[in-house]
Design a protein around this motif. Structure first.
Motif, PDB file in Angstrom:
ATOM      1  N   PHE A  59       0.852  -1.264  -0.106  1.00  0.00           N
ATOM      2  CA  PHE A  59      -0.008   0.178  -0.195  1.00  0.00           C
ATOM      3  C   PHE A  59       0.862   1.216  -0.145  1.00  0.00           C
ATOM      4  O   PHE A  59       0.686   2.142  -0.771  1.00  0.00           O
ATOM      5  CB  PHE A  59      -1.033   0.040   1.113  1.00  0.00           C
ATOM      6  N   VAL A  63       0.748   2.773  -3.579  1.00  0.00           N
ATOM      7  CA  VAL A  63      -0.358   3.906  -3.505  1.00  0.00           C
ATOM      8  C   VAL A  63       0.101   5.077  -2.781  1.00  0.00           C
ATOM      9  O   VAL A  63      -0.028   6.105  -3.427  1.00  0.00           O
ATOM     10  CB  VAL A  63      -1.609   3.221  -2.793  1.00  0.00           C
ATOM     11  N   ARG A 203     -11.538  -0.140  -2.583  1.00  0.00           N
ATOM     12  CA  ARG A 203     -11.903   1.606  -2.845  1.00  0.00           C
ATOM     13  C   ARG A 203     -12.231   2.151  -1.683  1.00  0.00           C
ATOM     14  O   ARG A 203     -12.133   3.098  -1.340  1.00  0.00           O
ATOM     15  CB  ARG A 203     -12.606   1.506  -3.867  1.00  0.00           C
ATOM     16  N   LEU A 206      -9.615   2.648   1.084  1.00  0.00           N
ATOM     17  CA  LEU A 206      -8.757   3.845   0.621  1.00  0.00           C
ATOM     18  C   LEU A 206      -9.599   4.943   0.866  1.00  0.00           C
ATOM     19  O   LEU A 206      -8.831   6.119   1.047  1.00  0.00           O
ATOM     20  CB  LEU A 206      -8.349   3.574  -0.914  1.00  0.00           C
ATOM     21  N   SER A 210      -8.284   8.003   3.137  1.00  0.00           N
ATOM     22  CA  SER A 210      -8.079   9.588   2.542  1.00  0.00           C
ATOM     23  C   SER A 210      -8.875  10.602   3.334  1.00  0.00           C
ATOM     24  O   SER A 210      -8.255  11.505   3.705  1.00  0.00           O
ATOM     25  CB  SER A 210      -8.569   9.431   1.036  1.00  0.00           C
ATOM     26  N   LEU A 244      -5.422  10.772  -3.708  1.00  0.00           N
ATOM     27  CA  LEU A 244      -5.513   9.321  -3.193  1.00  0.00           C
ATOM     28  C   LEU A 244      -7.158   9.224  -3.628  1.00  0.00           C
ATOM     29  O   LEU A 244      -7.487   7.998  -3.936  1.00  0.00           O
ATOM     30  CB  LEU A 244      -5.500   9.283  -1.666  1.00  0.00           C
ATOM     31  N   CYS A 248      -8.919   5.956  -5.642  1.00  0.00           N
ATOM     32  CA  CYS A 248     -10.008   5.308  -5.026  1.00  0.00           C
ATOM     33  C   CYS A 248     -10.992   4.759  -6.034  1.00  0.00           C
ATOM     34  O   CYS A 248     -11.618   3.469  -5.892  1.00  0.00           O
ATOM     35  CB  CYS A 248     -10.837   6.023  -3.965  1.00  0.00           C
TER      36      CYS A 248
END
Length: 482
Positions: A59, A63, A203, A206, A210, A244, A248
């Motif tokens: 991650f 990401v 998603r 995440l 966020s 971010l 998603c």
């Protein structure tokens, strides 16, 4: 008496001895099994810890770090290419499974709408045949236009999702063709499992991360004294969280002409399709937003952003006071050190096929206008938010379960109002530039027609236009038609 009980007591001793030995062996076995179970639990715990550590490392590397430095590893491009290949294969399957006539009928229905309409205007159809005189046959033109509007007008369909020429393997699209062949059915089912069981949980997690990062980071940065450091940190936090947020949705955004990005003290205007417009633009630059104060989750995000960035927010009662809105916007753009203001002059979400009337208020305050055109690719998911049909949570769920959000953003050269040009003509000029760059049609109608009736001024405008046609180069009899 003693001889009788002696063998019995010996047997009882043997039984007790072997029972004791059996119980001890069992107890030892149970102890060994308990120890092995504890060891297995410890082993499982270590394995789960290793898996969690691997996921956290992936991650951060795949990401979080790319979002912080706003670089792309090419994963989204590769994913989108795979989805495009699947769409191309599905299109071939549909063409083979559906008869040619039905395929043509479906294509015509999707591309042209319910009825075939002429593109000629009132001037071309009426004035071209007879100029300077009235004819009773002109009534037929208005009757035809009225019937076309009742069946399917050019405004109402802009408030509904765009129809696709080919199916994108989503059940929510009208061209639902998963029953054409068993191969297509299998791919459709696998797609459902991937989108709902693999992509959506990732998603959602995440997205939650966020939002929490935005709230916590802006709270910390908000404690800094006002200055360049606080401003820079606040901008970086918002851009990282916006990036971010795009990840998603498996988002892929192509930015063009970045040398024309809005500058401080300017006004950025763009066509409006979805609340994601703000997220997409905020991932490539920082803006001050103009809008209404919200509650709930949106209110939490607004309050967090207000701790590090100055936005122009209004209460519902203040939004009706146009003079107050223009005054606050004018005060904001007067300070060249403040971020550019982001405004959507349409005032509502349109389905990305056209650009409707721009409200003139944004073009009356002066300053430099920075036009931005945003065009979404509807094949991967419908980005349009039909607020009259779907709530915010339903819309977010639909977007989260789509294949991806793919769009192009064009930064256009800055524009200023010319001398002796009023705000309406300036707004129309900016609107035409945005529509031409995004490949969308231009409509003069107000986006407020989504919830309101047509204004009397629009009806009077059509009447005046017809009156001008029949009186041009002459008059009707000796009287005044108008």
């Amino acid at each position: 008496m003693c001889n009788f009980y002696l063998p019995l007591s010996l047997e009882a001793c043997w039984i007790l001895h072997y029972s004791r030995a059996f119980i001890l062996r069992k107890a030892a076995g149970w102890h060994f099994e308990g120890a092995s179970m504890e060891e297995n639990r410890e082993g499982h715990g270590l394995a789960e810890g290793k898996i969690l550590s691997i996921w956290m490392i992936l991650f951060v590397v795949l990401v979080l770090l790319p979002s912080m430095f706003r670089v792309s590893l090419g994963i989204s491009h590769f994913y989108v290419k795979i989805v495009i290949k699947i769409f191309e294969w599905a299109t071939l399957q549909i063409e083979e499974g559906v008869k040619k006539q039905k395929a043509l009928a479906l294509e015509n229905l999707i591309s042209t709408g319910i009825i075939q309409k002429g593109e000629t205007s009132m001037e071309e159809e009426i004035a071209g045949q007879r100029r300077g005189r009235f004819s009773l046959a002109d009534v037929m033109y208005f009757s035809k236009k009225g019937c076309e509007a009742v069946a399917e007008d050019e405004v109402t369909r802009r408030f509904f999702s765009e129809e696709l020429v080919s199916w994108n393997l989503l059940s929510r699209t009208n061209a639902n063709l998963h029953h054409v062949s068993w191969q297509l059915t299998v791919v459709w089912v696998v797609g459902i499992l991937i989108r709902y069981c693999l992509l959506m949980p990732f998603r959602v997690c995440l997205a939650v991360f966020s939002i929490l990062l935005l709230v916590l980071a802006t709270t910390v940065v908000g404690q800094f004294p006002n200055g360049r450091v606080k401003c820079w940190l606040g901008n970086q936090v918002q851009m990282i969280c916006a990036t971010l947020g795009i990840r998603c949705l498996s988002g892929l955004v192509h930015f063009h002409n970045r040398e024309n990005r809005p500058q401080e003290g300017g006004i950025c205007v763009a066509n409006h399709t979805t609340p994601l417009d703000v997220l997409i633009l905020a991932s490539d630059g920082c803006y001050s937003l103009v809008g209404q104060v919200h509650g709930g989750l949106m209110g939490l995000i607004q309050k967090s952003c207000m701790q590090t960035t100055q936005h122009v927010l209004f209460e519902r009662s203040e939004m009706k006071d146009r003079h107050l809105v223009r005054k606050k916007i004018r005060e904001h753009i007067a300070d060249k050190a403040k971020l550019p203001i982001l405004i959507f002059p349409e005032g509502t979400c349109i389905n990305n096929t056209s650009v409707m009337m721009f409200k003139k208020g944004s073009f009356e305050v002066g300053g430099t206008i920075h036009p931005v055109a945003i065009k979404y690719d509807p094949r991967f998911g419908d980005a349009f938010w039909n607020s009259a049909k779907y709530s915010m949570m339903t819309y977010v769920f639909n977007v989260m379960t789509s294949w991806a959000i793919v769009c192009n953003v064009w930064y256009l050269p800055p524009m200023v109002k010319e001398e002796e040009e009023d705000a309406v003509h300036f707004a129309n000029r900016v609107k035409a530039v945005i529509a031409a760059r995004g490949g969308m049609s231009v409509l003069p109608w107000d986006g407020g027609l989504k919830r309101k009736k047509v204004k009397e001024s629009f009806k009077e405008e059509q009447q005046k236009k017809y009156c001008q046609i029949v009186t041009e180069n002459g008059s009707v009899g000796n009287g005044n038609v108008c």
